[in-house]
Write a protein that holds these residues in place. Structure first.
Motif, short mmCIF file in Angstrom:
data_model
loop_
_atom_site.label_atom_id
_atom_site.label_comp_id
_atom_site.label_asym_id
_atom_site.label_seq_id
_atom_site.Cartn_x
_atom_site.Cartn_y
_atom_site.Cartn_z
N GLY A 87 -36.47 -15.27 56.14
CA GLY A 87 -37.14 -14.20 55.33
C GLY A 87 -36.19 -13.45 54.83
N GLU A 88 -35.00 -13.71 54.56
CA GLU A 88 -34.25 -12.95 53.60
C GLU A 88 -34.37 -13.01 52.21
OE1 GLU A 88 -30.00 -11.94 54.84
OE2 GLU A 88 -30.49 -12.23 56.90
N LEU A 89 -34.35 -12.16 51.29
CA LEU A 89 -34.41 -12.40 49.96
C LEU A 89 -33.08 -13.06 49.45
CD1 LEU A 89 -36.03 -11.50 47.33
CD2 LEU A 89 -34.50 -9.52 47.11
N ARG A 90 -33.24 -13.87 48.46
CA ARG A 90 -32.48 -14.89 47.88
C ARG A 90 -32.30 -14.71 46.65
NH1 ARG A 90 -28.93 -14.73 51.26
NH2 ARG A 90 -29.34 -15.54 53.22
N SER A 91 -33.64 -14.53 45.95
CA SER A 91 -33.59 -14.32 44.45
C SER A 91 -34.91 -13.85 44.20
CB SER A 91 -33.12 -15.49 43.81
OG SER A 91 -34.16 -16.72 43.75
N ILE A 92 -35.26 -13.59 43.00
CA ILE A 92 -36.40 -13.13 42.37
C ILE A 92 -36.85 -13.98 41.11
CG2 ILE A 92 -37.85 -11.22 41.33
CD1 ILE A 92 -36.17 -9.23 42.62
N LEU A 93 -38.18 -14.81 41.08
CA LEU A 93 -38.40 -15.65 40.23
C LEU A 93 -39.27 -14.68 39.27
CD1 LEU A 93 -38.81 -18.47 39.27
CD2 LEU A 93 -40.94 -18.75 40.36
N SER A 94 -38.82 -14.48 38.05
CA SER A 94 -39.45 -13.66 37.04
C SER A 94 -39.84 -14.58 36.05
CB SER A 94 -38.62 -12.61 36.80
OG SER A 94 -38.22 -11.78 37.72
N LEU A 95 -40.96 -14.10 35.48
CA LEU A 95 -41.39 -14.72 33.95
C LEU A 95 -41.79 -13.29 33.25
CD1 LEU A 95 -42.86 -17.07 32.27
CD2 LEU A 95 -44.98 -16.19 33.07
N VAL A 96 -41.10 -13.45 32.25
CA VAL A 96 -41.22 -12.27 31.38
C VAL A 96 -42.01 -12.44 29.96
CG1 VAL A 96 -39.84 -10.39 30.13
CG2 VAL A 96 -39.08 -11.36 32.22
N LEU A 97 -42.87 -11.79 29.52
CA LEU A 97 -43.69 -12.03 28.33
C LEU A 97 -43.47 -10.77 27.38
CD1 LEU A 97 -45.81 -13.57 26.70
CD2 LEU A 97 -47.64 -12.51 28.13
N ASP A 98 -43.00 -10.91 26.22
CA ASP A 98 -42.96 -9.90 25.22
C ASP A 98 -44.21 -9.50 24.72
OD1 ASP A 98 -42.40 -8.28 23.09
OD2 ASP A 98 -40.87 -9.58 22.45
#
Length: 191
Positions: A87-98
């Motif tokens: 349950g520990e945070l390993r990373s954040i998956l992000s999608l970024v739209l301009d």
């Protein structure tokens, strides 16, 4: 509680590199306070990202970011926390739209509407706007004074409610050129 505390520390570490929070170079804005929007580190969208990821929930938010040259870029961020088996945070998956073009168009539209409202409200003559069905959607105070009715009352009416000798069928014939695009405006006497 320990997992949540570590998760929050991980979020802060990962978001510390967020473009909206980076220090500005000497050739660009030195501080977020140099912008009309205020201190970018306090954007609600950044807080939402932290809170959502801390809860292990995905989120979508709009954040003001900066390019290396200091110019503003508006981005919609779609984030998901990637947790390990404990349950520990390993990373954040992000999608970024301009979405900068959309935000600039929205701002331009808002400013255009504001200018239009000022012109209409200050006009020396009565101004009425109707929708394609002939319902009144906008009036200025001068028009309200001319017909002796309030804005709230007029916004529930059609011109034929104000001038009964101008029935609905005649109104529809009258506004047809506007709807067909053959005329840009029409003049209608209500007194």
């Amino acid at each position: 509680m320990r997992v949540l505390s570590r998760r929050l520390q991980g979020i802060d570490r990962l978001l510390a590199e967020h473009p909206g929070e980076q220090e500005r170079s000497e050739d660009g804005p030195r501080d977020a306070k140099d912008h009309d929007e205020g201190d970018d580190r306090d954007q609600a969208g950044i807080a939402l990202m932290r809170d959502s990821v801390a809860a292990g929930k995905p989120c979508q938010t709009l954040v003001r970011n900066y390019r290396k040259d200091g110019s503003v870029v508006f981005c919609e961020w779609y984030n998901s926390a990637l947790l390990d088996e404990s349950g520990e945070l390993r990373s954040i998956l992000s999608l970024v739209l301009d979405v900068t073009d959309r935000k600039l168009a929205e701002r331009e539209l808002y400013e255009s509407r504001e200018r239009f409202q000022k012109i209409v409200s200050q006009a020396a003559t009565g101004v009425v706007q109707m929708d394609p069905e002939g319902r009144i959607t906008l009036v200025n105070q001068r028009y309200c004074d001319m017909v002796g009715r309030s804005e709230a009352e007029l916004l529930r009416l059609h011109p034929y409610d104000i001038k009964p000798e101008f029935p609905e069928a005649r109104l529809r014939d009258f506004i047809a050129p506007l709807l067909q695009g053959t005329k840009a405006e029409l003049r209608f006497e209500t007194l």
